[in-house]
Design an enzyme around this catalytic site. Sequence first.
Site, PDB file in Angstrom:
ATOM      1  CG  ASP A 114      -0.248   0.130   2.534  1.00 14.24           C
ATOM      2  OD1 ASP A 114       0.815  -0.513   2.715  1.00 14.24           O
ATOM      3  OD2 ASP A 114      -0.745   0.854   3.418  1.00 14.24           O
ATOM      4  CD  GLU A 123       4.249   1.425   6.878  1.00 17.06           C
ATOM      5  OE1 GLU A 123       4.910   1.937   7.800  1.00 17.06           O
ATOM      6  OE2 GLU A 123       3.918   2.060   5.847  1.00 17.06           O
TER       7      GLU A 123
END
Length: 454
Positions: A98, A160
Amino acid sequence: MSQPDLLTDSAAIRARVDELLPGIRRDLEDLVRIESVSADPARAGEVRRSAEAVAELFRAERFDSVDVVSAEGGAPAVIAHKAGPEGAPTVLLYAHHDVQPENDHADWDSPPFEPTERDGRLYARGAADDKAGIAAHLGALRVFGDDLPVSVTMFIEGEEEVGSDTLPALLAEHAEALRADVIVIADSGNWDIGEPALTTSLRGLVRADVEVRTLTHAVHSGMWGGLVPDALIALSRVIASLHDDAGDVAIAGLVSSPAADVTYPEERLRAESGAVPGITWMGTGSAVERLWTKPSLSITGLDAPKVDGASNTLVPAARAKISLRVAPGDTADNALACLRAHLEAHTPWGAELTLTVVDTGEPTRIDATGPAYDAARAAFAEAWDGTEPIDMGVGGSIPFIAEFLEAFPEASVLVTGVEDPDTRAHGANEGLHLAEFERVVLAEALLLARLARR
């Protein structure tokens, strides 16, 4: 080329990396084009597509198992495993797929999700943080093909950039699948171009919203000013109390610790920080102590009436977002308790104070000694043509590292990465230095060979 040659011949590994690099870059660019912004609910499908694309890359490498998983409704992560020789150590390779929001496209010199090379850098959101971490892991594995010198588990997280909220649940649910002798976390960076580093400490984080209220409703500033305090003045006094005259954080009870003996040259510090010419630095101690091992506090947001169109009234309530970086050796719980006590003690005129915790993350200090760290330092020095890596701290926070240390206390945790001081991760024109990226791939391949020989 046979595996024994690769295990003992670093020149063969170097040649193999050079041969593989164009394909590694193509795979990186394909990943970058997927807008896997985990903070944007509208792009949840892109985050899923990114996870599936990563999984397909592992399947193409003939991993024994590849699974897209999630926990407690969190974003999809990828866990894959490929066995090495019997008795070989198991190495867990971590990165995240991500990325941060790209924000205003006008701030970018090229489209944020179209990888573009300029002056030796590849620019795009996620080109460095952290899809290059995935690509570096893949590149190191491709050096050995199906003859891996160690058993490898890939763990590519999908949230994250929004705090890794479900990571503890993922680690608990898949503990046996993720258990390893060595964990390589590719989400940090190097000290400078041409100067490698192992990250051995990171600050933790306490973020909180603070509201100060002095009135139940706005009143005329002429009729009531001079007697009734307004919320903006009260909040300003609270904020002003958070630092002493030297600029050190003035909250009692916070922990500080010494930093590594590393010099951060003044000219470089000014260039990399973007400081305006006349600015002087906050705080006391060496530059790296202030950046790595002492607490810091910033006001990152403020809710108050805008100057344009403001009415001539006393403001009843004002809010600020506080970002407190917690030094290694401290805890988030202690820092939050100290912050709360300070705010309550320094709120003037009986104003009402409300503290709302946004999130917290633990600081990390890694004991970077032992055979795995020796192997990493030797591999880095070889990849950077004799330049020894330094042990550096990071002023920012990667709270999930503490989760790994707690979940797998017997493992050696190595924090590495592809970033450099001009990567501009999270900002416009994020860029990957391509020559350094090649060295990162080479260093990890050399590390796997050294771990197999250990």
